[in-house]
Design an enzyme around this catalytic site. Structure first.
Site, PDB file in Angstrom:
ATOM      1  N   TYR A  18      57.139  29.630  20.360  1.00 20.82           N
ATOM      2  CA  TYR A  18      56.857  28.529  19.430  1.00 20.82           C
ATOM      3  C   TYR A  18      58.088  28.256  18.582  1.00 20.82           C
ATOM      4  O   TYR A  18      58.715  29.183  18.071  1.00 20.82           O
ATOM      5  CB  TYR A  18      55.678  28.906  18.529  1.00 20.82           C
ATOM      6  N   GLU A  56      57.931  19.661  16.728  1.00 24.13           N
ATOM      7  CA  GLU A  56      57.255  20.875  17.183  1.00 24.13           C
ATOM      8  C   GLU A  56      57.460  21.032  18.682  1.00 24.13           C
ATOM      9  O   GLU A  56      57.106  20.141  19.454  1.00 24.13           O
ATOM     10  CB  GLU A  56      55.760  20.803  16.870  1.00 24.13           C
TER      11      GLU A  56
END
Ligand code: ADP
Ligand code: MG
Length: 277
Positions: free
Chosen positions: A119, A207
């Site tokens: 992530y 993101e």
């Protein structure tokens, strides 16, 4: 303003970030030619809506089948079937609300050989006024759960706006992600590349979930969700290329009307909304 995954990847690619080859389509007639442009043996068929959680989403219509909004095609025929099943139907994810969002666009992407899903996100830390990276080894479709249950597994690193991303910063990110070899070396260019894209394009959020380590040891941006600062977009001539990516079919009618009058407005469920000026 939000854009689609395939557009976000196009923007990141223009700065040099590693993304897969892919083709976006808006009708079934375009599907075969799009699939033919990719080498296989894996075609990933991805619903393009302005909402995350597509992989774990569910379609409203029965004929769309049980699988989510991101499907793996192990042959050209299977990839085509996935496009057919999803296009035009309504995908409900944790971020769409109960009615879901109609899938008007599909991105067909070259499948990656995934070793590990990580992530990485970037945002403006309002406390410090700095752009910050947030990274975690626990990437993939359960990051919200990780943030909730084990927030200590997410590392935040603020970037000094004068120095920009230093090698030491990139190394900190690589270490937090437990990268080694080629992947750690890739991060030395990827972190400054993403920072450059974020700041030059006036993003408010980026993101990448997942950022992957591939079987060959290199990094790739496998998903990308980007929002831009509306105040920056409002400056004439500053980001015409980004404004051209706007897809109003993804936006709420009330929100579009509010934007025309330059109002900061967030529609909520039912007949209420939030307006702060
Ligand atoms: P979302 O976050 O909306 O669910 P993603 O783009 O992150 O959508 O895709 C969900 C999952 O599908 C990823 O975590 C990854 O496991 C898989 N996936 C997505 N794109 C590819 C690809 N090009 N190759 C292989 N797997 C992929
Ligand atoms: Mg994702």
């Amino acid at each position: 303003m939000n854009i689609h995954e395939h557009q976000a990847k196009e923007v990141l690619k223009s700065f040099g970030a590693p993304v897969a080859k892919g083709v976006a389509i808006t009708s079934l007639d375009q599907a075969k030619a799009a699939i033919d442009q990719l080498p296989g043996p894996l075609w990933v068929v991805k619903s393009q809506i302005h909402a995350g959680g597509r992989g774990k989403g569910k379609f409203v219509e029965k004929e769309a089948g049980e699988k989510g909004g991101v499907r793996l095609g192990f042959s050209k025929e299977q990839a085509y079937e996935h496009v057919k099943a999803m296009l035009g139907h309504h995908l409900v994810t944790a971020q769409t609300g109960a009615g879901g969002k109609q899938v008007n666009r599909i991105y067909i992407e070259d499948g990656a050989d995934i070793e590990k899903e990580l992530y990485l996100s970037m945002l403006v830390d309002r406390g410090t006024g700095h752009v910050a990276f947030m990274v975690s080894t626990e990437g993939g479709m359960d990051i919200e759960q990780v943030a909730h249950d084990t927030p200590e597994k997410i590392m935040t690193l603020g970037i000094d706006p004068v120095k920009g991303v230093t090698d030491a910063d990139s190394k900190k990110i690589a270490d937090a992600l437990k990268l080694s070899g080629a992947a750690a070396a890739d991060m030395l260019t990827l972190a400054p590349t993403l920072y450059k894209a974020f700041t030059q394009k006036d993003m408010s959020m980026l993101e990448v979930n997942p950022l992957i380590v591939m079987k060959d040891g290199h990094l790739r941006v496998l998903d990308a969700k980007v929002s831009f600062d509306d105040n920056a977009l409002a400056i004439k001539g500053r980001h015409d290329d980004i404004i051209a990516l706007r897809d109003t079919t993804e936006e709420d009618e009330k929100e579009i009307a509010a934007k025309e009058w330059d109002l900061a407005y967030i529609p909520l469920d039912g007949t209420i909304g939030c307006m702060v000026n």
